[in-house]
Scaffold this motif. Structure first.
Motif, PDB file in Angstrom:
ATOM      1  N   PRO A 183       0.982  -1.128   0.224  1.00  0.00           N
ATOM      2  CA  PRO A 183       0.378   0.565   0.405  1.00  0.00           C
ATOM      3  C   PRO A 183       1.088   1.052  -0.181  1.00  0.00           C
ATOM      4  N   ALA A 184       2.451   1.242   1.005  1.00  0.00           N
ATOM      5  CA  ALA A 184       2.892   2.248   0.622  1.00  0.00           C
ATOM      6  C   ALA A 184       3.427   2.547  -0.790  1.00  0.00           C
ATOM      7  N   VAL A 185       3.694   2.351  -1.349  1.00  0.00           N
ATOM      8  CA  VAL A 185       4.399   2.014  -2.660  1.00  0.00           C
ATOM      9  C   VAL A 185       3.816   2.710  -4.401  1.00  0.00           C
ATOM     10  N   ILE A 186       1.792   1.726  -3.400  1.00  0.00           N
ATOM     11  CA  ILE A 186       0.859   2.019  -4.455  1.00  0.00           C
ATOM     12  C   ILE A 186       0.694   3.550  -3.908  1.00  0.00           C
ATOM     13  N   ASP A 187       1.050   3.800  -3.273  1.00  0.00           N
ATOM     14  CA  ASP A 187       0.099   5.552  -3.037  1.00  0.00           C
ATOM     15  C   ASP A 187       1.739   6.641  -3.248  1.00  0.00           C
ATOM     16  N   ARG A 188       2.394   5.939  -3.017  1.00  0.00           N
ATOM     17  CA  ARG A 188       3.449   6.737  -3.689  1.00  0.00           C
ATOM     18  C   ARG A 188       3.589   7.260  -5.505  1.00  0.00           C
ATOM     19  N   ALA A 189       3.335   5.806  -6.136  1.00  0.00           N
ATOM     20  CA  ALA A 189       2.665   5.580  -7.739  1.00  0.00           C
ATOM     21  C   ALA A 189       1.638   6.603  -8.028  1.00  0.00           C
ATOM     22  N   HIS A 190       0.773   6.404  -7.257  1.00  0.00           N
ATOM     23  CA  HIS A 190      -0.097   6.761  -7.505  1.00  0.00           C
ATOM     24  C   HIS A 190      -0.237   8.655  -7.220  1.00  0.00           C
ATOM     25  N   GLY A 191       0.798   9.506  -6.479  1.00  0.00           N
ATOM     26  CA  GLY A 191       0.887  10.999  -6.132  1.00  0.00           C
ATOM     27  C   GLY A 191       2.183  11.302  -7.423  1.00  0.00           C
ATOM     28  N   ALA A 192       2.588   9.787  -7.387  1.00  0.00           N
ATOM     29  CA  ALA A 192       3.725  10.567  -8.823  1.00  0.00           C
ATOM     30  C   ALA A 192       2.862  10.991 -10.089  1.00  0.00           C
ATOM     31  N   LEU A 193       1.748   9.747 -10.791  1.00  0.00           N
ATOM     32  CA  LEU A 193       0.756   9.909 -11.371  1.00  0.00           C
ATOM     33  C   LEU A 193      -0.097  11.434 -11.136  1.00  0.00           C
ATOM     34  N   ARG A 194      -0.341  11.805  -9.716  1.00  0.00           N
ATOM     35  CA  ARG A 194      -1.343  12.226  -9.887  1.00  0.00           C
ATOM     36  C   ARG A 194      -0.285  14.060  -9.988  1.00  0.00           C
ATOM     37  N   ALA A 195       1.031  13.959  -9.897  1.00  0.00           N
ATOM     38  CA  ALA A 195       1.596  15.393  -9.569  1.00  0.00           C
ATOM     39  C   ALA A 195       2.823  15.462 -11.041  1.00  0.00           C
ATOM     40  N   LYS A 196       2.413  14.211 -11.470  1.00  0.00           N
ATOM     41  CA  LYS A 196       2.520  14.335 -13.811  1.00  0.00           C
ATOM     42  C   LYS A 196       1.356  14.697 -14.260  1.00  0.00           C
ATOM     43  N   TYR A 197      -0.411  14.319 -14.047  1.00  0.00           N
ATOM     44  CA  TYR A 197      -0.866  14.510 -14.605  1.00  0.00           C
ATOM     45  C   TYR A 197      -1.627  15.339 -14.506  1.00  0.00           C
ATOM     46  N   GLY A 198      -1.818  15.946 -12.990  1.00  0.00           N
ATOM     47  CA  GLY A 198      -3.295  16.723 -12.044  1.00  0.00           C
ATOM     48  C   GLY A 198      -4.409  16.893 -12.864  1.00  0.00           C
ATOM     49  N   TRP A 199      -4.635  17.438 -13.132  1.00  0.00           N
ATOM     50  CA  TRP A 199      -6.517  17.637 -12.909  1.00  0.00           C
ATOM     51  C   TRP A 199      -6.947  16.202 -13.963  1.00  0.00           C
ATOM     52  N   GLN A 200      -6.145  15.881 -14.975  1.00  0.00           N
ATOM     53  CA  GLN A 200      -6.651  15.083 -16.250  1.00  0.00           C
ATOM     54  C   GLN A 200      -6.588  13.143 -14.804  1.00  0.00           C
ATOM     55  N   MET A 201      -5.459  13.193 -13.960  1.00  0.00           N
ATOM     56  CA  MET A 201      -5.613  11.931 -13.143  1.00  0.00           C
ATOM     57  C   MET A 201      -6.651  12.003 -12.059  1.00  0.00           C
ATOM     58  N   ARG A 202      -6.978  13.044 -12.733  1.00  0.00           N
ATOM     59  CA  ARG A 202      -7.897  13.247 -10.921  1.00  0.00           C
ATOM     60  C   ARG A 202      -9.196  12.734 -11.134  1.00  0.00           C
ATOM     61  N   VAL A 203      -9.384  13.376 -12.439  1.00  0.00           N
ATOM     62  CA  VAL A 203     -11.479  13.194 -13.303  1.00  0.00           C
ATOM     63  C   VAL A 203     -11.383  11.445 -13.897  1.00  0.00           C
ATOM     64  N   ALA A 204      -9.766  10.933 -14.216  1.00  0.00           N
ATOM     65  CA  ALA A 204      -9.691   9.462 -14.108  1.00  0.00           C
ATOM     66  C   ALA A 204     -10.294   9.037 -13.494  1.00  0.00           C
ATOM     67  N   ASP A 205     -10.039   9.337 -12.152  1.00  0.00           N
ATOM     68  CA  ASP A 205      -9.685   8.845 -10.353  1.00  0.00           C
ATOM     69  C   ASP A 205     -11.249   9.287 -10.223  1.00  0.00           C
ATOM     70  N   LEU A 206     -12.013   9.971 -10.823  1.00  0.00           N
ATOM     71  CA  LEU A 206     -13.224   9.987  -9.924  1.00  0.00           C
ATOM     72  C   LEU A 206     -14.348   9.357 -10.888  1.00  0.00           C
ATOM     73  N   PHE A 207     -13.738   9.309 -12.753  1.00  0.00           N
ATOM     74  CA  PHE A 207     -14.847   8.146 -13.049  1.00  0.00           C
ATOM     75  C   PHE A 207     -14.535   6.815 -12.945  1.00  0.00           C
ATOM     76  N   SER A 208     -13.439   6.824 -12.507  1.00  0.00           N
ATOM     77  CA  SER A 208     -12.723   5.361 -11.596  1.00  0.00           C
ATOM     78  C   SER A 208     -13.535   5.110 -10.610  1.00  0.00           C
ATOM     79  N   GLY A 209     -14.111   6.540 -10.230  1.00  0.00           N
ATOM     80  CA  GLY A 209     -14.379   5.693  -8.566  1.00  0.00           C
ATOM     81  C   GLY A 209     -16.377   5.687  -9.149  1.00  0.00           C
ATOM     82  N   LEU A 210     -16.320   6.173  -9.132  1.00  0.00           N
ATOM     83  CA  LEU A 210     -17.569   6.222 -10.117  1.00  0.00           C
ATOM     84  C   LEU A 210     -18.413   4.884 -11.199  1.00  0.00           C
ATOM     85  N   THR A 211     -17.448   4.595 -11.279  1.00  0.00           N
ATOM     86  CA  THR A 211     -18.138   3.266 -12.519  1.00  0.00           C
ATOM     87  C   THR A 211     -17.525   1.669 -11.324  1.00  0.00           C
ATOM     88  N   GLY A 212     -16.948   1.374 -10.533  1.00  0.00           N
ATOM     89  CA  GLY A 212     -15.948   0.588  -9.756  1.00  0.00           C
ATOM     90  C   GLY A 212     -14.694   0.608 -10.436  1.00  0.00           C
TER      91      GLY A 212
END
Length: 146
Positions: free
Chosen positions: A104-133
């Motif tokens: 889990p710690a490495v997954i959090d670091r990886a997700h943080g790196a992706l959010r830092a690089k892709y910004g709002w696009q990653m946040r939108v992808a996270d939102l829709f992924s969360g809504l669709t399961g």
């Protein structure tokens, strides 16, 4: 990002240092990489993916039932190259080793790196992924470029 320096010149003309950027950091300038994984029969299958660099590793996310995950469970052998969103390679391919992340710690670091690089696009992808399961089916991959 790992940066080393190489000394050029001579004592008579004067030394100067030229930075050498790591392979992972060099790839991080691009928005996509073509991640190639290998079937049991040795056939290479390339897929364009988002990725982020953290230290000397590249991180990628995908669905847990995707073909690349199935192929990585068989062999860690991979290849990466900078590409566009359609997978057209735009640079030299490099051999790599990829593994699925379970910590889990490495997954959090990886997700943080992706959010830092892709910004709002990653946040939108996270939102829709969360809504669709699909967020629950997400798997992260760590890639060591050789």
């Amino acid at each position: 990002m790992l940066v080393a320096f190489v000394r050029h010149g001579s004592p008579r003309t004067g030394w100067y240092h030229q930075p050498i950027v790591s392979v992972a950091a060099d790839l991080d300038r691009h928005r996509y990489i073509s991640l190639s994984t290998f079937r049991r029969n040795g056939a290479e299958v390339a897929t364009p993916v988002w990725f982020a660099e953290d230290g000397e590793k590249l991180y990628v996310f995908t669905l847990g039932d995707s073909g690349k995950v199935k192929r990585l469970r068989h062999t860690a052998k991979a290849r990466v190259a900078p590409s566009d969103s359609r997978g057209r390679v735009q640079g030299a391919a490099r051999a790599a080793t990829a593994r699925l992340i379970a910590e889990p710690a490495v997954i959090d670091r990886a997700h943080g790196a992706l959010r830092a690089k892709y910004g709002w696009q990653m946040r939108v992808a996270d939102l829709f992924s969360g809504l669709t399961g699909r967020a629950r089916r997400r798997v992260y991959i760590a890639i060591d470029v050789e």
